[in-house]
Scaffold this motif. Structure first.
Motif, PDB file in Angstrom:
ATOM      1  N   PRO A   1       3.656 -17.036 -29.471  1.00 22.12           N
ATOM      2  CA  PRO A   1       2.639 -16.693 -28.461  1.00 22.12           C
ATOM      3  C   PRO A   1       2.302 -17.827 -27.501  1.00 22.12           C
ATOM      4  CG  PRO A   1       2.004 -15.826 -30.602  1.00 22.12           C
ATOM      5  CD  PRO A   1       3.183 -16.714 -30.832  1.00 22.12           C
ATOM      6  N   LEU A   2       2.668 -19.081 -27.844  1.00 16.66           N
ATOM      7  CA  LEU A   2       2.406 -20.203 -26.951  1.00 16.66           C
ATOM      8  C   LEU A   2       3.525 -20.433 -25.946  1.00 16.66           C
ATOM      9  CD1 LEU A   2       0.865 -22.815 -29.420  1.00 16.66           C
ATOM     10  CD2 LEU A   2      -0.307 -21.165 -27.954  1.00 16.66           C
TER      11      LEU A   2
ATOM     12  N   GLN B   1       6.840 -11.984 -21.725  1.00 11.13           N
ATOM     13  CA  GLN B   1       6.663 -12.883 -22.856  1.00 11.13           C
ATOM     14  C   GLN B   1       8.000 -13.505 -23.212  1.00 11.13           C
ATOM     15  OE1 GLN B   1       3.843 -13.767 -25.132  1.00 11.13           O
ATOM     16  NE2 GLN B   1       5.438 -15.307 -25.509  1.00 11.13           N
TER      17      GLN B   1
ATOM     18  N   ARG C   1       3.309  -7.655 -27.555  1.00 13.19           N
ATOM     19  CA  ARG C   1       3.291  -9.117 -27.737  1.00 13.19           C
ATOM     20  C   ARG C   1       3.291  -9.483 -29.220  1.00 13.19           C
ATOM     21  NH1 ARG C   1      -0.582 -13.105 -25.431  1.00 13.19           N
ATOM     22  NH2 ARG C   1       1.145 -14.506 -25.939  1.00 13.19           N
ATOM     23  N   ARG C   2       2.588  -8.701 -30.035  1.00 11.24           N
ATOM     24  CA  ARG C   2       2.615  -8.979 -31.475  1.00 11.24           C
ATOM     25  C   ARG C   2       4.040  -8.819 -32.010  1.00 11.24           C
ATOM     26  NH1 ARG C   2      -2.358  -6.195 -31.346  1.00 11.24           N
ATOM     27  NH2 ARG C   2      -1.354  -4.238 -31.990  1.00 11.24           N
TER      28      ARG C   2
ATOM     29  N   SER D   1      10.278 -15.144 -25.906  1.00  5.60           N
ATOM     30  CA  SER D   1      10.296 -15.048 -27.364  1.00  5.60           C
ATOM     31  C   SER D   1      11.524 -15.766 -27.896  1.00  5.60           C
ATOM     32  CB  SER D   1      10.333 -13.578 -27.808  1.00  5.60           C
ATOM     33  OG  SER D   1       9.149 -12.915 -27.404  1.00  5.60           O
TER      34      SER D   1
ATOM     35  N   ALA E   1      -0.562  -5.366 -25.900  1.00  7.47           N
ATOM     36  CA  ALA E   1      -0.985  -6.228 -27.004  1.00  7.47           C
ATOM     37  C   ALA E   1      -0.079  -6.037 -28.218  1.00  7.47           C
ATOM     38  CB  ALA E   1      -2.444  -5.947 -27.363  1.00  7.47           C
TER      39      ALA E   1
ATOM     40  N   HIS F   1       4.170 -16.800 -20.792  1.00  7.36           N
ATOM     41  CA  HIS F   1       3.881 -15.368 -20.754  1.00  7.36           C
ATOM     42  C   HIS F   1       2.870 -15.100 -19.653  1.00  7.36           C
ATOM     43  CE1 HIS F   1       0.749 -17.103 -23.367  1.00  7.36           C
ATOM     44  NE2 HIS F   1      -0.048 -16.151 -22.890  1.00  7.36           N
TER      45      HIS F   1
ATOM     46  N   CYS G   1       6.741  -9.243 -30.257  1.00  5.34           N
ATOM     47  CA  CYS G   1       7.515 -10.359 -29.715  1.00  5.34           C
ATOM     48  C   CYS G   1       7.387 -11.607 -30.582  1.00  5.34           C
ATOM     49  CB  CYS G   1       7.058 -10.690 -28.297  1.00  5.34           C
ATOM     50  SG  CYS G   1       7.485  -9.464 -27.052  1.00  5.34           S
ATOM     51  N   SER G   2       6.267 -11.762 -31.256  1.00  5.95           N
ATOM     52  CA  SER G   2       6.046 -12.971 -32.046  1.00  5.95           C
ATOM     53  C   SER G   2       6.990 -13.050 -33.242  1.00  5.95           C
ATOM     54  CB  SER G   2       4.588 -13.036 -32.520  1.00  5.95           C
ATOM     55  OG  SER G   2       4.319 -12.024 -33.465  1.00  5.95           O
TER      56      SER G   2
ATOM     57  N   SER H   1       0.516 -11.389 -17.863  1.00  8.04           N
ATOM     58  CA  SER H   1       0.343  -9.939 -17.773  1.00  8.04           C
ATOM     59  C   SER H   1      -0.302  -9.601 -16.438  1.00  8.04           C
ATOM     60  CB  SER H   1      -0.522  -9.416 -18.932  1.00  8.04           C
ATOM     61  OG  SER H   1      -1.812  -9.993 -18.914  1.00  8.04           O
TER      62      SER H   1
END
Length: 822
Positions: A510-511, A478, A453-454, A480, A450, A514, A456-457, A516
Motif C-alpha cells: 500500500p505504500l 496502484q 486495493r486490498r 503492486s 477499496a 497509487h 492488490c496488497s 484515485s
C-alpha cells in the motif's frame, strides 16, 4: 469508416468519427454470430460434485457456469486442458525440470535451472496467500486438468497433433506446477551482469552516458573487495538463463515423417530474424492501460482499456474465459495454466495491468573456503551451503545426478573453486506468494476501489501498474510488487554476499505509488516512469524504464477533454503515430541531399508521422531510424562493450541528435547534419537493394518488411507443410516499438498485444477484446487461428457477459455431469 481507416489516422481523437460497434467486428465474426445452430453434448466427468454448463461462443470463448466454487475451478482446469493441452504439457515440463526427457542432453541445463529455482517453502501457506481458499481453488483446478488428461488416456484421438509429432503423452499436474515461477517477468540479474562487465571495461561514467537511467544518478561502482575479473565469467547466468528461455524443438526431436531437413532449415524464413531477434526484445515494455472517469466517457460511467504485450506465440499466451458460480462472475483473459483471470471485469468493476519497473534480484558474490567449497564467507566466519541432490532423466542417456546448492540468500548459480568464488541469486520472487498473476484470484472478487486495493496488497509478481474502473464511479492506480529495500546501494551491479549488502525487508505494497480519481479525469500507464518526484521511498523504484512516447501519445488521445466511447478506445489502442519521427524528421528538411535520397525525402511531404503498413514514407523513416541507431552505437559505444550495453534508447537517440555535442566534431551541428544525411542515404540504398529502385515498392507492411508470423515451439523442427499448419501468417503490420500499437523493432513482429480489452462499465456487453492467433491450442480446431487476421487488421470480438447475449452467440454447449471413474 472501415476499422482500418479509423485506426491508422493520426488526427486527434476528437476528429475521428464515432464507429458503430458492428464495424469493429470482422465480417466473418458477424456472420458467425447470426448463425443459430448450436452443437450440444453431455459428458460424464469424474470429480465433479454437481453439473457444470460450458457455453462456447462463436469466437471460441468458454463461458463456465457452476453451482459451487469447487466445481467452477475444476471446470476451469478441465476446459483449459481441453483447449490448450500441449501448452499445459510444456508448462508442466518446464516447471518440473523434465524437458531433457523429451529433448535429450541439451535440456539438462534448463531442467537443473528449473529445479534450482523451485519454490521450496510451505506449500499450504503459499497457496493460501493467493486467496483465503487458495489451497482448495488450486487443488480443484489441478484435478480438473488431470480429469481431461484421464479422458485422453481413454481416447488418445483427443490428443493434439504436437503429441504425435513428439511421440509423447501428457503427464499429471500438481499444485506445485501452478505456483512455478519459470514464466515470471523478472530478469534484473542479466542486467546486473551486463552493467558490471561494461563498468569493468569502460568505467561507470561512460556506462551511465550510454544507458538511459532515470530518475536520479544510480551508483554503478563495484563494491571494494569484489574481483572485477570474476564477473567476466560467461557461465555465471547459464542456469538462470536456461530455465527462463522459451522452449524450442529441433528436427531430431520430431517423428521422421514430419521432420525438417537435417540442418533444421525450413523454407521461407530467416533463422536470424526468427530466433535471435525475437529473444532480444524485452516482452515486458510494450504494454498500455488507461482508465477514464464518467465525465470523460460518452456513457457517463468509467471506462478502461488494456493491451499487455508479450512475446507472440502459438498457442497464444493468453486465454479468455468467463467464470460464474455463487460469489464469482468474472470474465477476461489470463494464462491457461492458472485459475482465475488476470485482466477483465466482474459485475462491480474492471481492471488492467502493465509492468512497473522494480528490482527484485541481486547477484551475490562469495569467497569460498579453500578447504571446503561448500562453505562461504559470511561476516567474521564461514557459513555452510545447503545441498539437495536431484536426479534428472535424459532421453537417450543415463540418469544424471546433480547437487543443487543454496546459500542463505538463494540458489547457487555458478562456482569457480580454483578462484575460491561462488555466485548465488537473491530473488524476492522466491519468497512466499510470488507465483506470477495468481493473486488475481483476490482481484476477481473486488467490489469497489477499496476492496481492489486490498487485493492488490497480495499481488507480488510481476511488478504491476494495476488500474481500476468501478461501476460506482471510482477510478484508480496502484503499483503492486514485492520490493526489496536497499539502503546505500543501487542494486544495479553485483554485490558481495558476506553480509555487507543485505535487504532491509520489503516495502508494504500500500505504500507503493497509487492514486484515485485524479483531477484530470483519467490515468494511463505504458511502462514509463510515473513515480512522483517527492515519492518518499525512492530506494524501491527501478532505474530502467520504457520510452516515454507511448504514454505521451495516449495522453494526447484521451486528454482532450471530449467524451470518449469504446470506438475511440479501440482506435487509440491501434494508433501508430510515431512521436520520435516528429522530433527527427525536421533534421532532414534543409540537408543537401542528392539523387535517390532527395527523391526519398520528398515522400515525407504531407506525411502525418503514422507508421501505417501501407505507407511508403513509414518504410523509409523506419529504415533511417534503424540506421541512425546502429551508426550512433558504432560511433559512441566502444566495440568491446556494445553487447553489454545493448540497443540505444530512442529517447537517447533523439536527445543526442536534437542537441549535438562535441562528439560530432568541432562544429557539432554541421557534424550532426552530415551524419544524418549519410545515414539517410545508406537507408535509401538498403531499401533499393531489398525491394528494388521504385519507392512505391517500399511500403512498410509489404512482404519481407514489417509482418507478423506467429511462432510455435515446433516451427523450426517440422517440414514446411506442418509448419504452415502450426504457425499463422505472415500478415502485414504497421507501428514500431514507440507507437501505442507497439509492434517492436524487428521486421518479423516479435512481441505485441497478447490480448486487448476495451470495457465500458455502463454496459458489460459492449466490451471488446482481441486475442491471437485464437482461443484453442489445438491446430485441428477452428478456433486455433480464427482470430489472427482480425487481430492483425485491428478488429475486435465482443466480450459478452449477460446470459441472453451469451445464449445468442453460443456455438457449442457442453453439459458436464458428475460421474464415476470411466
Amino acid at each position: 469508416l472501415p476499422p482500418r481507416t479509423a485506426h491508422r489516422t493520426a488526427a486527434p481523437l476528437g476528429l475521428i468519427p464515432a464507429l458503430a460497434l458492428a464495424t469493429l467486428l470482422s465480417a466473418d465474426a458477424l456472420r458467425g454470430a447470426e448463425q443459430g445452430s448450436v452443437t450440444e453434448e453431455t459428458l460424464s466427468v469424474p470429480g465433479l460434485r454437481e453439473p457444470v454448463e460450458i457455453r462456447i461462443d462463436r469466437w471460441g470463448l468458454a463461458h463456465l457456469r457452476a453451482r459451487n466454487e469447487e466445481d467452477l475451478f475444476f471446470a476451469q482446469g478441465w476446459n483449459a486442458a481441453r483447449d490448450r493441452l500441449f501448452q499445459l504439457e510444456m508448462w508442466r515440463r518446464q516447471a518440473t525440470g523434465t524437458t531433457a526427457e523429451i529433448i535429450g542432453e541439451r535440456g539438462l541445463d534448463r531442467d537443473v535451472g528449473a529445479r534450482l529455482h523451485r519454490y521450496r517453502g510451505d506449500l499450504s501457506a503459499e497457496l493460501r496467500h493467493y486467496h483465503p481458499r487458495g489451497e482448495a481453488i488450486v487443488g480443484a483446478f489441478v484435478r480438473g486438468v488431470n480429469a481431461w488428461i484421464e479422458r485422453t488416456e481413454a481416447d488418445p484421438k483427443l490428443l493434439p497433433l504436437e503429441f504425435r509429432l513428439l511421440g509423447i503423452e501428457p503427464g499429471r499436474w500438481t499444485p506445485e506446477i501452478v505456483v512455478s515461477r519459470h514464466q515470471g517477468l523478472f530478469g534484473n540479474l542479466t542486467q546486473e551482469l551486463a552493467l558490471a562487465r561494461a563498468v569493468v571495461r569502460a568505467g561507470s561514467a561512460a556506462v551511465k552516458e550510454w544507458n538511459d537511467f532515470h530518475p536520479g544518478d544510480p551508483d554503478l561502482e563495484l563494491a571494494p573487495g569484489l574481483d572485477p575479473e570474476s564477473l567476466l565469467d560467461p557461465d555465471i547466468a547459464r542456469l538462470y538463463n536456461a530455465f527462463r528461455t522459451p522452449l524450442r524443438f529441433r528436427p531430431e526431436d520430431v517423428s521422421a515423417e514430419f521432420r525438417a531437413d537435417a540442418s533444421g532449415e525450413v523454407a521461407g524464413f530467416d533463422r536470424t530474424d526468427r530466433a535471435d531477434r525475437i529473444e532480444s526484445e524485452d516482452p515486458s515494455v510494450g504494454s498500455n492501460n488507461w482508465v477514464v472517469s464518467g465525465r470523460l466517457s460518452q456513457s457517463g460511467r468509467p471506462m478502461l482499456a488494456n493491451d499487455p504485450h508479450r512475446i507472440l506465440q502459438a498457442p497464444s499466451l493468453r486465454y479468455f474465459v468467463h467464470l460464474e458460480a455463487p460469489g464469482w462472475n468474472v470474465i477476461g483473459g489470463g494464462e491457461p495454466a492458472l485459475p482465475g483471470i488476470s485482466i477483465g471485469h466482474n459485475e462491480h468493476g474492471a481492471w488492467g495491468l502493465t509492468i512497473f519497473r522494480t528490482d527484485m534480484e541481486d547477484l551475490m558474490v562469495y569467497e569460498t573456503d579453500p578447504g571446503n567449497p561448500n562453505r562461504y564467507r559470511y561476516g567474521d566466519g564461514w557459513a555452510e551451503m545447503e545441498v539437495v541432490r536431484e536426479t534428472f532423466h535424459v532421453k537417450g542417456g543415463d540418469p544424471v545426478e546433480v547437487d543443487l546448492k543454496y546459500t542463505r540468500h538463494g540458489p547457487v548459480l555458478h562456482e569457480v573453486p580454483e578462484h575460491r568464488t561462488a555466485f548465488s541469486l537473491r530473488a524476492a520472487w522466491l519468497e512466499r506468494g510470488c507465483a506470477p498473476y495468481l493473486s488475481s484470484l483476490r482481484l476477481n472478487q473486488a467490489t469497489d476501489w477499496a476492496a481492489f486495493r486490498r487485493g492488490c496488497s497480495f499481488h507480488q509478481t510481476p511488478p504491476l501498474n494495476l488500474v481500476w474502473a468501478g461501476c460506482d464511479g471510482d477510478i484508480g492506480w496502484q503499483v503492486s510488487a514485492i520490493t526489496p529495500v536497499r539502503q546505500g546501494w543501487s542494486g544495479l551491479v553485483p554485490v558481495p554476499g558476506d553480509g555487507s549488502h543485505e535487504w532491509d525487508g520489503f516495502l508494504p505494497i500500500p505504500l507503493l505509488p497509487h492514486l484515485s480519481n485524479p483531477d484530470q479525469g483519467f490515468w494511463t500507464t505504458a511502462n514509463e516512469h510515473l513515480t512522483p518526484a517527492d515519492y518518499p521511498y525512492p530506494e524501491v523504484i527501478g532505474h530502467s524504464w520504457s520510452e516515454p512516447y507511448r504514454g505521451a501519445r495516449v495522453r494526447e488521445l484521451i486528454g482532450s477533454g471530449r467524451r470518449l466511447g469504446v470506438d475511440d478506445f479501440a482506435a487509440a489502442q491501434h494508433d501508430e503515430k510515431c512521436l520520435p519521427a516528429e522530433a527527427l524528421l525536421p533534421l532532414l528538411r534543409d540537408l543537401p541531399l542528392e539523387g535517390s535520397a532527395a527523391a526519398a525525402r520528398d515522400q515525407f511531404d504531407g506525411w502525418d508521422h503514422v507508421l501505417d503498413r501501407d505507407s511508403v514514407a513509414a518504410g523509409i523513416y523506419v529504415a533511417w531510424e534503424r540506421r541512425l541507431e546502429n551508426r550512433l552505437r558504432e560511433r559512441f559505444v566502444p566495440e568491446e562493450v556494445r553487447e553489454d550495453i545493448g540497443n540505444l534508447s530512442a529517447r537517447r537517440l533523439v536527445a543526442w541528435l536534437r542537441a549535438p555535442d562535441a562528439r560530432f566534431g568541432a562544429d557539432p551541428r554541421a557534424g550532426r547534419d552530415a551524419f544524418a544525411a549519410e545515414c539517410f542515404a545508406e537507408a535509401v540504398e538498403e531499401l533499393a537493394q531489398r525491394f528494388g529502385p521504385d519507392p512505391a515498392a517500399w511500403r512498410y507492411g509489404q512482404p519481407g518488411y514489417k509482418h507478423a508470423r506467429i511462432r510455435h515451439p515446433l516451427g523450426e523442427a517440422v517440414d514446411d507443410n506442418t509448419r504452415d499448419l502450426l504457425e499463422p501468417g505472415p500478415l502485414p503490420r504497421g507501428g514500431n516499438g514507440q507507437t501505442v500499437n507497439n509492434t517492436g523493432g524487428s521486421d518479423n513482429q516479435p512481441t505485441g498485444a497478447s490480448l486487448r480489452v476495451v470495457i465500458d462499465t455502463a454496459d458489460w456487453d459492449r466490451a471488446l477484446a482481441t486475442n491471437s492467433p485464437g482461443q484453442s491450442g489445438d491446430p485441428a480446431s477452428p478456433h486455433y487461428r480464427d482470430l489472427f487476421e482480425g487481430w492483425a487488421r485491428g478488429d475486435y470480438f465482443p466480450l459478452l457477459y449477460s446470459k441472453d447475449r451469451i445464449a445468442e452467440a453460443t456455438s457449442t454447449r457442453l453439459l458436464l455431469e458428475p460421474g464415476g471413474r470411466e
